[in-house]
Enzyme design. Structure first.
Site, PDB file in Angstrom:
ATOM      1  N   TYR B 171      80.677  72.009 -28.696  1.00 23.12           N
ATOM      2  CA  TYR B 171      81.147  70.849 -29.443  1.00 23.12           C
ATOM      3  C   TYR B 171      81.202  71.166 -30.930  1.00 23.12           C
ATOM      4  O   TYR B 171      80.201  71.095 -31.628  1.00 23.12           O
ATOM      5  CB  TYR B 171      80.191  69.672 -29.216  1.00 23.12           C
ATOM      6  N   LYS B 204      82.190  73.602 -21.195  1.00 21.03           N
ATOM      7  CA  LYS B 204      82.642  72.221 -21.324  1.00 21.03           C
ATOM      8  C   LYS B 204      83.098  71.974 -22.756  1.00 21.03           C
ATOM      9  O   LYS B 204      82.338  72.218 -23.701  1.00 21.03           O
ATOM     10  CB  LYS B 204      81.487  71.270 -20.996  1.00 21.03           C
TER      11      LYS B 204
END
Lengths: 304, 304, 304, 304, 304
Positions: B171, B204
């Site tokens: 992220y 992810k």
């Protein structure tokens, strides 16, 4: 296979190392088109990590695939392939035993807020992936340089005990150095010397320019009339600065050059007694056939 | 049960991993409604830790109970359930063997003064709780990114030796990135690539927008005419950026979307060759039956 | 250098091993005159330790010098050289990188009062000396067999994590076996199978005779009409018994044979699908030129 | 060889040390032209690391080669040679046993942004390279001094258990000290005392000037009429300040002096009861014959 | 001090060892009257432990005092002094640095019920006491031989990493050997070879007789006409059996000889190319002046 006199001469300089480290040095020197010459050309692929995938691979999309690089290094007859742990894991099993591998143990990235690197690989990783060497970058001149040297000490000690080769990328940067200073001949020679003092077996620096950066050094270069007029002269000085040639010193390909400029640099490295080149973007950012042709020209220069 | 060709194809790309890690990859791929398709939908529940319990669960009070989430993931036929050590301990015994578990090893929280995470789970925890994988978040661009990558290196090395799968939440955030930059396509592809270079098995990221954030990258995207016009095109680019599809990359559901917008995103992920979705708030913040219906629609998309 | 289909086929059977172990398997298979054939001839020199120096070397006095054996193995184009730690230390630096080395980690001797072995080498020794493999002897049938298997387990686990190959010498002996029984086909096949079950990557056994030793086994061999009539048939059965050919099994040269008898055995090993020979006394106890000629004949057989 | 009374007297002051450390102290004192006198002259070569290779070696190019320094120290009959790990590795095997070695465990460099040092060598390195001592620099007055003392504590503890000698370079610098203050007599005596308090066996300081730097100290020096008028008087005071002569204290050669000035300093050190000199640039930056002549003069002074 | 060609030639054979081990080999070879000759005479004093104090020292009561032995070895100009940990602790501080010490790490005793040894010293002890080497006894032929070799492996690995020399006392005994067999030439050569295979740097055996003990060996000695007629011939054979002279092999003084017989043995050792003697009882059981005279004669023989 017995050793050529060139390889034997270089190997004998690593007098304090274990037979394991010597065997891996021989593997690096006895692979590919330059086998036996004591010269080496290495393909490093950590640009995806350092600059992002599109900037690294979009110019030649097959290069998004790690297999592409293993295969390029093997087919070009290079001495070794260097990459971070993830890229090595993606191909180390398929290409096992086909080319010496170098685990690049630390990496920076273009989103980083500090001139530092993360340590993403270990000596255990290098052994389980079948590597002959670990690679580690230090930034002399950076505020993180002492931390990096401390990390290098720990990895190097463990690597040497396990019979691996330690390769140090020595890239000066930091508050005292502007862009021109980072490749100045005095800085480059100093960076190579520091890596040697840290116990590196093989040292990678950037091709030096004829700039003199530190005033105290400049005075000495001028007074002692150290020849820095040509790439060959500068490379000779860098080789001298890494224990009078007792350590292998190789040179990166540099940024944004034309192919001719790159080849001129390679010729200068060879003429100055440099031990080889480590060339990434200049090869994998062009089509495979062009890259193979370029690498063939480069290995031919080092064989001449 | 022999493997489908889709699962076999994916599994073969994890060539350097132990059979233990491969077995856990197969468990993740062969559970639930998507078993055998090579696609996966995962339920992650660490929002209580990250945003506080009321913000996470008050909209659907049964979700205060960890059993609710285990049960939702199982009944929806998902591939796995991911949570921090405390929430897993609250249900791992009762639901033992019913669904693959992912121990989220680090977590941030909304009271934190730094953009960092605490490491609250270990490989030992993952093994004693019967997990198939560990999850770990890095913040590329943050001033803590190098520390996080160093922590990840240690956990990943241990996890791989123990036959676990390593899933990295990548992220981007930090001083170089504004809110739009965090999901810009160049940044998202770079974040996925960095996680792959760090040795992640599954990555992810957030669904990317058509923003280009870094000027140096922007120039390349435009020059090379990289298609970023649709979600499918952008997902395809992210998959390419994670070793040309050699690593499973999955996408979060995103924030504050309408259900239709969410499903459009899922369709884009599927059309672009993404490997699945990891969807938390969008499911457990609505009533259980609605959530099951939504998840049924999503798994149907990935099966199509 | 890309792999031949023979080497690739064998390598693919070591599916649970690390890339490091695979790379060392490739080194063993891609060295010397048999490079690429999937066959191997290894020179083992631990007879000085096992039978004493005069019995081993007096027939050819230059063989008292460890350099002689490194040099013989290299010049004969063999795949590897195996010896205990002291003999490897005596030449591993001079011959570094010239031939794969195997550290024989345990050794017996003719003065011993027990049918056992001392463990004189470790995985650390193997790494610092640059070895590709460790070698370890077990005596199935001996009262020390369980201790030996326990020692093997510890060494093998450490070796595999470090990317080394594990070679097991499986030599049946003990109260249930008379001299003829030690090389009986049922015993030999069983010994090879036990080494495979212990996790050996490569297994060395003696060439089996057509004797059947254990009554319970004998009944089965006769009932199932297992062909043990020729050396080739017996070797085929041993290969089958080591996981249907999924593990490399090689055969020792045997004692006191004439050269013709030795070559017949080698032909039988080759015809039966054996992977090679490991030949010590039969080579270094004759003059160097004769040994080179003999080894040339043997490698030619395996190449045919 | 039995000990002279001078060596015995010094050795007896190291009453809490192990026989191993004492044996290495004797090795340092009983080597070279000053053997048995209790005096020592040491060649340190870390200037390449600290100031760069050209500034260190261009004035006398053979000095780029590490062998040059080993050989100079041996041929000049010095007591020991000190260098960082890389330079020692380059010659420690060839010159094994010919002169006591000191592993300089930390080093600074001229590109550094902090007045600190990297730790590049360990006690394990010192043992494998056959060193008699480790060397470590602290910067009293620097903001890194406590970190350095903490690092020194760990290395010193390990070194003492392994029978090595601990030599501390104590070089004051930092915000409270201007250039003159760094060599002021009160500061120099204080720096020597701090090194002794840290448990150093041998202490290296710079030759002190008659400056008094700290006001509080100045008052005492004047009130107590401490004689600081001559180099000999100042050296006597430094020796007194290092536990009344219970620890060996030696002095560096200083920068940019004329040979006469250097020899005057050496005479002052000798007359004041200093234990010796540690002289780098003043020797290896002149031609070898001149350096040998100068070192001969210096050792003669200490012998007189 | 540069090395003599004799010392250099020997040192070069220890090609796989660290500079630390090489430096300690040089210390052993460059101490005392035989410094530089490549020959050595060592005083071992563990007879008190092995046979009891009265049997060892009553004939010359000053020898009850450990100082006596340190002093005898130093004054006689020997190369080293070897003793168990307690005796070394009793004098290692007073005599620090005056003579290389060898820590005898295991010892037997006359009250023992097994033909074994206790391990009473460690590598840590050797380092804190300032030793250059560890000594270890194995009993080839004994039922404890494998255990002893296992213990030796552990100590030797640690000693080599710490830069120490490993000396193995190889004394055959056990059920297969009667008293004559223990010193038979075939057994002695075999014992020396086994110690070399275990990785010993220096090997101590007893002077061999012209007995041939093992029938299988006897046949070879007679067939190959190995000359065992004189002590010189037998020593030459033992040297050949320890890697063709690549390892230093030294000989004990033997039991109950007349001085003339002892000197004949020493002459035979010298004439046969043995590297020296290790002589205990024959020296310290006679008055000091006689012992010094005898040792002077012995060192003169090795210098001739």
């Amino acid at each position: 296979m017995s050793l050529t006199s060139q390889v034997r001469t270089i190997l004998d300089k690593y007098e304090s190392d274990t037979p394991g480290t010597k065997a891996n040095l021989v593997r690096l020197m006895n692979t590919g088109k330059l086998a036996g010459t004591g010269k080496m050309v290495i393909l490093p692929v950590d640009q995806g990590f350092e600059h992002g995938p599109a900037r690294s691979f979009a110019a030649n999309p097959p290069a998004y695939d790690p297999y592409y690089h293993f295969s390029l290094a093997i087919d070009a007859g290079l001495n070794a392939f260097a990459a971070p742990v993830g890229m090595l894991e993606a191909g180390a099993s398929h290409f096992a035993g086909q080319i010496p591998l170098i685990l690049k143990c630390n990496s920076s990235n273009s989103l980083a807020t500090e001139k530092n690197q993360a340590v993403t690989g270990t000596v255990s990783d290098a052994l389980r992936l079948g590597c002959s060497a670990i690679g580690f970058t230090i930034y002399p001149g950076s505020e993180y340089c002492f931390d990096q040297m401390n990390e290098l000490r720990e990895l190097a000690q463990e690597a040497k005990a396990a019979g691996l080769v330690v390769i140090v990328w020595s890239y000066p940067r930091g508050p005292m150095l502007d862009k021109k200073g980072e490749t100045a001949i005095d800085i480059c020679a100093y960076a190579a010397h520091m890596a040697a003092e840290c116990g590196a077996h093989i040292i990678k620096v950037k091709p030096p320019t004829d700039v003199l950066s530190l005033p105290a050094a400049k005075a000495v270069y001028e007074q002692e009339k150290i020849d820095i007029s040509t790439m060959a002269a500068r490379v000779r000085h860098v080789v001298q600065s890494t224990f009078a040639g007792r350590r292998i010193v190789i040179f990166s390909g540099g940024e944004h050059e034309s192919t001719d400029a790159l080849l001129d640099t390679v010729r200068g490295i060879h003429d100055g007694g440099g031990f080889g080149s480590i060339i990434g973007r200049n090869t994998f950012q062009r089509p495979r056939e062009e890259a193979l042709a370029l690498l063939s020209t480069i290995t031919d220069i080092f064989k001449s």
